[in-house]
Design an enzyme around this catalytic site. Structure first.
Site, PDB file in Angstrom:
ATOM      1  N   GLU A 135      30.479  52.599  84.578  1.00 18.31           N
ATOM      2  CA  GLU A 135      29.612  51.579  83.990  1.00 18.31           C
ATOM      3  C   GLU A 135      30.396  50.305  83.663  1.00 18.31           C
ATOM      4  O   GLU A 135      29.949  49.207  83.988  1.00 18.31           O
ATOM      5  CB  GLU A 135      28.924  52.135  82.744  1.00 18.31           C
ATOM      6  CG  GLU A 135      27.828  51.243  82.228  1.00 18.31           C
ATOM      7  CD  GLU A 135      27.632  51.348  80.748  1.00 18.31           C
ATOM      8  OE1 GLU A 135      28.452  50.783  80.002  1.00 18.31           O
ATOM      9  OE2 GLU A 135      26.663  51.988  80.328  1.00 18.31           O
ATOM     10  N   ARG A 189      20.711  49.826  83.439  1.00 13.40           N
ATOM     11  CA  ARG A 189      22.076  49.287  83.371  1.00 13.40           C
ATOM     12  C   ARG A 189      22.384  48.346  84.552  1.00 13.40           C
ATOM     13  O   ARG A 189      23.505  48.313  85.050  1.00 13.40           O
ATOM     14  CB  ARG A 189      23.116  50.421  83.354  1.00 13.40           C
ATOM     15  CG  ARG A 189      23.143  51.218  82.091  1.00 13.40           C
ATOM     16  CD  ARG A 189      23.546  50.384  80.887  1.00 13.40           C
ATOM     17  NE  ARG A 189      23.806  51.226  79.734  1.00 13.40           N
ATOM     18  CZ  ARG A 189      22.851  51.736  78.946  1.00 13.40           C
ATOM     19  NH1 ARG A 189      21.584  51.450  79.184  1.00 13.40           N
ATOM     20  NH2 ARG A 189      23.166  52.507  77.931  1.00 13.40           N
ATOM     21  N   SER A 200      29.962  54.159  76.996  1.00 15.80           N
ATOM     22  CA  SER A 200      29.812  55.153  78.057  1.00 15.80           C
ATOM     23  C   SER A 200      30.621  54.696  79.265  1.00 15.80           C
ATOM     24  O   SER A 200      30.440  53.569  79.728  1.00 15.80           O
ATOM     25  CB  SER A 200      28.349  55.280  78.473  1.00 15.80           C
ATOM     26  OG  SER A 200      27.563  55.712  77.399  1.00 15.80           O
TER      27      SER A 200
HETATM   28  N1  EPU Z   1      25.556  65.321  75.823  1.00 10.49           N
HETATM   29  C1  EPU Z   1      26.523  66.285  76.007  1.00 10.49           C
HETATM   30  N2  EPU Z   1      27.734  66.132  75.382  1.00 10.49           N
HETATM   31  C2  EPU Z   1      28.010  65.074  74.592  1.00 10.49           C
HETATM   32  C3  EPU Z   1      27.038  64.105  74.382  1.00 10.49           C
HETATM   33  C4  EPU Z   1      25.816  64.230  75.014  1.00 10.49           C
HETATM   34  O1  EPU Z   1      26.309  67.234  76.726  1.00 10.49           O
HETATM   35  O2  EPU Z   1      29.158  64.997  74.080  1.00 10.49           O
HETATM   36  C5  EPU Z   1      24.280  65.431  76.544  1.00 10.49           C
HETATM   37  C6  EPU Z   1      23.214  66.101  75.753  1.00 10.49           C
HETATM   38  O3  EPU Z   1      22.425  66.849  76.645  1.00 10.49           O
HETATM   39  C7  EPU Z   1      22.415  64.962  75.189  1.00 10.49           C
HETATM   40  C8  EPU Z   1      22.468  63.965  76.320  1.00 10.49           C
HETATM   41  O4  EPU Z   1      23.768  64.150  76.857  1.00 10.49           O
HETATM   42  O5  EPU Z   1      21.100  65.330  74.891  1.00 10.49           O
HETATM   43  C9  EPU Z   1      22.264  62.516  75.899  1.00 10.49           C
HETATM   44  O6  EPU Z   1      23.290  62.133  74.999  1.00 10.49           O
HETATM   45  P1  EPU Z   1      23.222  60.767  74.188  1.00 10.49           P
HETATM   46  O7  EPU Z   1      21.944  60.688  73.442  1.00 10.49           O
HETATM   47  O8  EPU Z   1      24.460  60.621  73.389  1.00 10.49           O
HETATM   48  O9  EPU Z   1      23.124  59.684  75.313  1.00 10.49           O
HETATM   49  P2  EPU Z   1      23.996  59.390  76.621  1.00 10.49           P
HETATM   50  O10 EPU Z   1      23.087  59.598  77.781  1.00 10.49           O
HETATM   51  O11 EPU Z   1      25.281  60.097  76.660  1.00 10.49           O
HETATM   52  C10 EPU Z   1      23.183  56.921  76.648  1.00 10.49           C
HETATM   53  C11 EPU Z   1      23.772  55.587  76.921  1.00 10.49           C
HETATM   54  C12 EPU Z   1      24.500  55.072  75.676  1.00 10.49           C
HETATM   55  C13 EPU Z   1      23.505  55.003  74.546  1.00 10.49           C
HETATM   56  C14 EPU Z   1      22.911  56.396  74.315  1.00 10.49           C
HETATM   57  C15 EPU Z   1      21.811  56.399  73.291  1.00 10.49           C
HETATM   58  C16 EPU Z   1      24.295  55.453  79.289  1.00 10.49           C
HETATM   59  C17 EPU Z   1      25.361  55.525  80.329  1.00 10.49           C
HETATM   60  N3  EPU Z   1      24.696  55.654  78.040  1.00 10.49           N
HETATM   61  O12 EPU Z   1      24.250  57.813  76.439  1.00 10.49           O
HETATM   62  O13 EPU Z   1      24.949  53.763  75.943  1.00 10.49           O
HETATM   63  O14 EPU Z   1      24.109  54.544  73.350  1.00 10.49           O
HETATM   64  O15 EPU Z   1      22.312  56.858  75.542  1.00 10.49           O
HETATM   65  O16 EPU Z   1      20.681  55.776  73.823  1.00 10.49           O
HETATM   66  O17 EPU Z   1      23.127  55.200  79.620  1.00 10.49           O
HETATM   67  C18 EPU Z   1      26.789  52.562  76.842  1.00 10.49           C
HETATM   68  O18 EPU Z   1      26.038  52.223  77.746  1.00 10.49           O
HETATM   69  O19 EPU Z   1      27.990  52.156  76.787  1.00 10.49           O
HETATM   70  C19 EPU Z   1      26.290  53.453  75.810  1.00 10.49           C
HETATM   71  C20 EPU Z   1      27.043  53.903  74.812  1.00 10.49           C
END
Ligand code: EPU
Length: 356
Positions: free
Chosen positions: A348, A172, A255
């Site tokens: 972010e 990012r 995010s």
């Molecule tokens: N999780 C929770 N609660 C939730 C959602 C997720 O505890 O409500 C935990 C779980 O352990 C899950 C982990 O977070 O396994 C990862 O969740 P998710 O796959 O939804 O990914 P994220 O890390 O929350 C990142 C990016 C997103 C991107 C997704 C999918 C960042 C800051 N965010 O989110 O990007 O779409 O992965 O690859 O890196 C953005 O940058 O605006 C964005 C939406």
């Protein structure tokens, strides 16, 4: 849109941001072709007036007081996408204007048989914004397919092409995000982005467990690119990450916090852990927020801002929020996570005229 503009027709940034937040702007102009963008930015810089180059407004939190400078809103030019037959038959080089809508490019890529961004389906915003924070999701990031970025260097007042290895891409981040011109903008204004795609209808290897599971394939295997796109759109919609004006869960900037990267000994017990090449670990901001006591749907006292009911990491405007409501929520969450885990979450989205 009438409720987002006052009766004098002054543009408010709330009409141009996915969070629907942000007060009035001093002046609002549109620019499409690179020469128009350069002329608009250059004129303001020479007059020493603040300028905000606005893409899709999907990664931006603007203060209620608005922005007194000039907003240069990007739109697609007459020739938005230029395809160059490269010397390699299995690859294609595609140069895309900054103001093109990102997901329109992904849809076109899947339709044309250009491989490498199919997992980045459904992300709001414009192409020009993607290198700035090295947009990534579902196992892909734009740094993998961007070969060069055409920019206007506001400090040197010249155009230049920055090759991939000079972009400083990280999680990012990029030099375009890091190097500032002033509070409202970076040193470099992105004019166009050149991608090098593999040709074909089969996706790149799927590198995200949840996506592989949805497709019914092993991690690292491939699938038809069109199926990968459909699966990602489905996953994103389920998390409220596909824009839908009728659904307040999508009135967000995606995010709100980056996933923290910490020393292994700082990782809370049970937290998700993604080891990094340098020995640190990336953990999940969503997990930390949830375990600090902020469940999906959590709201500030007024009820006007809250966490998405579908994803803990999306801070949302429930319809009548002010930027202050949203910032109050962000501070409460940052402070709560710090108090519980000793980890300070970092925002972010770009904050304009306000701070956490
Ligand atoms: N999780 C929770 N609660 C939730 C959602 C997720 O505890 O409500 C935990 C779980 O352990 C899950 C982990 O977070 O396994 C990862 O969740 P998710 O796959 O939804 O990914 P994220 O890390 O929350 C990142 C990016 C997103 C991107 C997704 C999918 C960042 C800051 N965010 O989110 O990007 O779409 O992965 O690859 O890196 C953005 O940058 O605006 C964005 C939406």
């Amino acid at each position: 849109m009438s409720d987002l503009q006052n009766q004098h027709g002054i543009e408010r940034l709330a009409a141009h941001t996915t969070l629907r937040l942000g007060g009035p702007v001093g002046r609002f102009v549109r620019a499409a072709a690179p020469a128009e963008i350069v002329a608009a930015v250059r004129a303001e810089d020479e007059a020493e007036q603040p300028v905000l180059v606005l893409g899709g407004g999907s990664n931006l939190v603007v203060a209620d007081a608005g922005f007194s400078g000039t907003v240069v809103a990007l739109t697609p030019p007459a020739e938005p996408v230029r395809v160059e037959a490269g010397s390699h038959p299995g690859r294609v080089q595609v140069t895309v204007a900054a103001g093109v809508e990102w997901d329109a490019l992904v849809a076109q890529a899947v339709a044309e048989g250009w491989v490498g961004i199919e997992a980045l389906s459904g992300i709001p915003g414009t192409v020009g914004a993607t290198p700035v924070q090295n947009v990534g999701a579902y196992g892909q990031e734009v740094a993998q397919t961007i070969s060069a970025v055409r920019v206007w260097d506001r400090r040197e007042r010249r155009e230049l092409t920055v090759a991939n290895d000079a972009c400083g891409f990280g999680y990012r981040s990029s030099r375009f995000k890091a190097e500032r011109y002033d509070d409202a903008g970076g040193r470099h204004t992105v004019l166009a982005v050149t991608f090098t795609f593999a040709r074909g209808t089969t996706s790149a290897p799927v590198a995200y467990t949840e996506l592989a599971r949805t497709l019914g394939i092993e991690l690292g295997a491939t699938a038809p690119a069109a199926e990968v796109r459909a699966a990602v759109l489905g996953l994103r919609a389920g998390k409220g990450m596909v824009l839908d004006p009728g659904d307040h869960d999508t009135w967000s900037a995606g995010s709100f916090f980056t996933n923290p990267i910490v020393a292994p000994e700082a990782l809370p017990a049970g937290a998700p852990s993604y080891p990094q090449p340098d020995g640190t670990v990336k953990t999940s901001a969503a997990w930390l927020i949830d375990r600090a006591g902020f469940a999906k749907g959590y709201r500030v006292e007024s009820g006007r801002a809250g966490l998405s009911t579908k994803h803990t990491l999306a801070l949302t405007n429930r319809g009548a929020a002010s930027a202050e409501d949203l910032l109050a929520l962000a501070r409460e969450i940052r402070d709560g996570v710090r108090a519980r885990f000793g980890i300070t979450l970092v925002n972010e989205p770009v904050l304009l005229g306000c701070r956490l």
